[in-house]
Design a protein around this motif. Structure first.
Motif, PDB file in Angstrom:
ATOM      1  N   VAL A  48       3.920  -7.240  -4.366  1.00 35.65           N
ATOM      2  CA  VAL A  48       3.377  -6.204  -3.477  1.00 35.65           C
ATOM      3  C   VAL A  48       2.080  -5.599  -4.028  1.00 35.65           C
ATOM      4  O   VAL A  48       1.379  -4.879  -3.331  1.00 35.65           O
ATOM      5  CB  VAL A  48       4.446  -5.100  -3.262  1.00 35.65           C
ATOM      6  N   LEU A  50       1.922  -3.631  -6.849  1.00 34.61           N
ATOM      7  CA  LEU A  50       2.143  -2.336  -7.497  1.00 34.61           C
ATOM      8  C   LEU A  50       2.167  -2.466  -9.013  1.00 34.61           C
ATOM      9  O   LEU A  50       2.171  -1.465  -9.721  1.00 34.61           O
ATOM     10  CB  LEU A  50       3.453  -1.705  -7.004  1.00 34.61           C
ATOM     11  N   ALA A  69      -2.546  -2.456  -3.774  1.00 37.47           N
ATOM     12  CA  ALA A  69      -1.274  -2.747  -3.116  1.00 37.47           C
ATOM     13  C   ALA A  69      -1.517  -3.484  -1.802  1.00 37.47           C
ATOM     14  O   ALA A  69      -2.533  -3.281  -1.140  1.00 37.47           O
ATOM     15  CB  ALA A  69      -0.518  -1.448  -2.866  1.00 37.47           C
ATOM     16  N   ALA A  70      -0.574  -4.344  -1.446  1.00 38.46           N
ATOM     17  CA  ALA A  70      -0.665  -5.092  -0.197  1.00 38.46           C
ATOM     18  C   ALA A  70      -0.679  -4.128   0.983  1.00 38.46           C
ATOM     19  O   ALA A  70       0.048  -3.146   0.993  1.00 38.46           O
ATOM     20  CB  ALA A  70       0.533  -6.029  -0.072  1.00 38.46           C
ATOM     21  N   PRO A  71      -1.515  -4.403   2.000  1.00 43.33           N
ATOM     22  CA  PRO A  71      -1.473  -3.548   3.190  1.00 43.33           C
ATOM     23  C   PRO A  71      -0.132  -3.687   3.917  1.00 43.33           C
ATOM     24  O   PRO A  71       0.486  -4.759   3.882  1.00 43.33           O
ATOM     25  CB  PRO A  71      -2.613  -4.071   4.068  1.00 43.33           C
ATOM     26  N   LEU A  72       0.285  -2.611   4.548  1.00 42.77           N
ATOM     27  CA  LEU A  72       1.603  -2.605   5.214  1.00 42.77           C
ATOM     28  C   LEU A  72       1.715  -3.651   6.312  1.00 42.77           C
ATOM     29  O   LEU A  72       2.818  -4.052   6.663  1.00 42.77           O
ATOM     30  CB  LEU A  72       1.884  -1.218   5.811  1.00 42.77           C
ATOM     31  N   VAL A  75       2.559  -7.037   3.973  1.00 42.15           N
ATOM     32  CA  VAL A  75       3.807  -7.058   3.210  1.00 42.15           C
ATOM     33  C   VAL A  75       4.522  -5.721   3.386  1.00 42.15           C
ATOM     34  O   VAL A  75       3.923  -4.663   3.181  1.00 42.15           O
ATOM     35  CB  VAL A  75       3.541  -7.259   1.695  1.00 42.15           C
ATOM     36  N   GLY A  76       5.787  -5.779   3.750  1.00 45.80           N
ATOM     37  CA  GLY A  76       6.603  -4.568   3.799  1.00 45.80           C
ATOM     38  C   GLY A  76       7.632  -4.656   2.699  1.00 45.80           C
ATOM     39  O   GLY A  76       8.247  -5.703   2.501  1.00 45.80           O
ATOM     40  N   ALA A  77       7.796  -3.573   1.958  1.00 43.10           N
ATOM     41  CA  ALA A  77       8.727  -3.646   0.831  1.00 43.10           C
ATOM     42  C   ALA A  77       9.601  -2.409   0.736  1.00 43.10           C
ATOM     43  O   ALA A  77       9.121  -1.286   0.898  1.00 43.10           O
ATOM     44  CB  ALA A  77       7.939  -3.814  -0.468  1.00 43.10           C
ATOM     45  N   HIS A 101      -2.307   4.333   7.190  1.00 39.38           N
ATOM     46  CA  HIS A 101      -2.529   2.890   7.302  1.00 39.38           C
ATOM     47  C   HIS A 101      -3.103   2.509   8.668  1.00 39.38           C
ATOM     48  O   HIS A 101      -3.074   1.332   9.045  1.00 39.38           O
ATOM     49  CB  HIS A 101      -1.228   2.137   7.030  1.00 39.38           C
TER      50      HIS A 101
HETATM   51  P1  ADP Z   1      -1.469   5.405  -2.315  1.00 35.90           P
HETATM   52  O1  ADP Z   1      -2.132   4.151  -2.842  1.00 35.90           O
HETATM   53  O2  ADP Z   1      -2.443   6.443  -1.868  1.00 35.90           O
HETATM   54  O3  ADP Z   1      -0.371   5.928  -3.173  1.00 35.90           O
HETATM   55  P2  ADP Z   1      -0.078   3.740  -0.436  1.00 35.90           P
HETATM   56  O4  ADP Z   1      -0.019   3.909   1.024  1.00 35.90           O
HETATM   57  O5  ADP Z   1      -0.680   2.519  -1.008  1.00 35.90           O
HETATM   58  O6  ADP Z   1      -0.785   5.055  -0.946  1.00 35.90           O
HETATM   59  O7  ADP Z   1       1.396   3.884  -1.008  1.00 35.90           O
HETATM   60  C1  ADP Z   1       2.236   4.879  -0.549  1.00 35.90           C
HETATM   61  C2  ADP Z   1       3.645   4.543  -0.972  1.00 35.90           C
HETATM   62  O8  ADP Z   1       4.039   3.324  -0.366  1.00 35.90           O
HETATM   63  C3  ADP Z   1       3.791   4.370  -2.465  1.00 35.90           C
HETATM   64  O9  ADP Z   1       4.981   5.009  -2.869  1.00 35.90           O
HETATM   65  C4  ADP Z   1       3.880   2.892  -2.686  1.00 35.90           C
HETATM   66  O10 ADP Z   1       4.819   2.603  -3.714  1.00 35.90           O
HETATM   67  C5  ADP Z   1       4.416   2.390  -1.361  1.00 35.90           C
HETATM   68  N1  ADP Z   1       3.845   1.108  -0.954  1.00 35.90           N
HETATM   69  C6  ADP Z   1       2.602   0.654  -1.201  1.00 35.90           C
HETATM   70  N2  ADP Z   1       2.433  -0.551  -0.648  1.00 35.90           N
HETATM   71  C7  ADP Z   1       3.565  -0.845  -0.026  1.00 35.90           C
HETATM   72  C8  ADP Z   1       4.012  -1.943   0.756  1.00 35.90           C
HETATM   73  N3  ADP Z   1       3.253  -3.004   1.009  1.00 35.90           N
HETATM   74  N4  ADP Z   1       5.258  -1.898   1.270  1.00 35.90           N
HETATM   75  C9  ADP Z   1       6.035  -0.830   1.044  1.00 35.90           C
HETATM   76  N5  ADP Z   1       5.691   0.231   0.313  1.00 35.90           N
HETATM   77  C10 ADP Z   1       4.474   0.229  -0.215  1.00 35.90           C
END
Ligand code: ADP
Ligand code: ADP
Length: 218
Positions: A48, A50, A69-72, A75-77, A101
């Motif tokens: 993902v 992270l 981090a992967a865009p929602l 990839v959803g995690a 997003h």
């Molecule tokens: P930021 O980078 O400003 O913290 P994000 O939107 O990237 O904001 O992340 C917000 C939350 O979502 C974080 O807790 C992160 O762990 C989680 N997250 C980031 N990317 C994903 C993803 N692809 N799927 C699910 N959760 C994610």
């Protein structure tokens, strides 16, 4: 599709993932099985974006998330701790996540419906049961309608109804052609949930086979 190529991730003296190579295909539920500490979460966090690999790479539908981090929508995690402000309603939480997003509020109502939280969407997430919290985390993972879905130990602590619900959801996502990668430390659970198994021990690949192959060899 998730292509994990010679992935190694160390934390100081600990090798969490040790030269792991495996391909996770679309259209089936792939179970990621191994005892606690085997390296499943680390692999998912690298996938993902992270956590960064120490060496090797993970390519997700042609993209590598080693800088952000992967865009929602890719990839959803559902990872160990889906952080939710306890005073916020489920709907407000998802709307805020969606807004950052570029996802509209209509999609929030869709995912609330998908996970069965529509009736409680106005209630504070802090008052949710474990199962409801898992559903909220899954709703967040599905918000971007991603082709790749990762769930780390999604059935932990759930009652039998909740476990059945997650199984049905995973099957549905796979039937739509998505790549579904789900971790568990319970073989009994994976035998009921997954079509294909990737088994990890101490960061290393122990097996990569369909459930049918595994059953035939047992
Ligand atoms: P930021 O980078 O400003 O913290 P994000 O939107 O990237 O904001 O992340 C917000 C939350 O979502 C974080 O807790 C992160 O762990 C989680 N997250 C980031 N990317 C994903 C993803 N692809 N799927 C699910 N959760 C994610
Ligand atoms: P699993 O998900 O299979 O339980 P993890 O990926 O969480 O395994 O952990 C693999 C190993 O890496 C364990 O020994 C764990 O203690 C270690 N580890 C994981 N994350 C960290 C971290 N952020 N810092 C130090 N060690 C870590």
């Amino acid at each position: 599709m998730i292509e994990i190529r010679n992935l190694t991730r160390t934390y100081g003296p600990t090798t969490a993932v040790d030269d792991l190579s495996v391909t996770v295909r679309p259209g089936v539920v792939t179970g990621f099985l191994g005892p606690n500490g085997a390296g499943k979460s680390t692999t998912m966090r690298v996938t993902v974006g992270l956590t960064r690999p120490t060496s090797g790479e993970v390519v997700v539908n042609g993209h590598r998330y080693d800088r952000h981090a992967a865009p929602l929508h890719e990839v959803g995690a559902l990872l160990d701790a889906h952080a939710v402000h306890p005073g916020r309603s489920a709907r407000a939480h998802l709307r805020a996540l969606a807004a950052t997003h570029g996802i509209g509020p209509r999609r929030v109502d869709e995912v609330l419906d998908t996970v069965g939280l529509t009736d409680v969407a106005g209630q504070r997430a802090g008052g949710f049961s474990l199962g409801m919290g898992q559903r909220l985390g899954i709703a967040a993972a599905l918000l971007g309608d991603p082709q790749v879905v990762l769930l780390d130990e999604p059935v932990n602590g759930l009652d039998p109804d909740g476990i059945r619900w997650i199984r049905a959801l995973l099957r549905g996502l796979a039937a739509e052609g998505r790549t579904v990668f789900v971790s568990s430390h319970l073989m009994s659970e994976m035998a009921l949930t997954a079509d294909h198994l990737v088994i990890l021990g101490q960061g290393r690949l122990l097996a990569d086979m369909s459930l049918a192959e595994l059953t035939a060899s047992a």
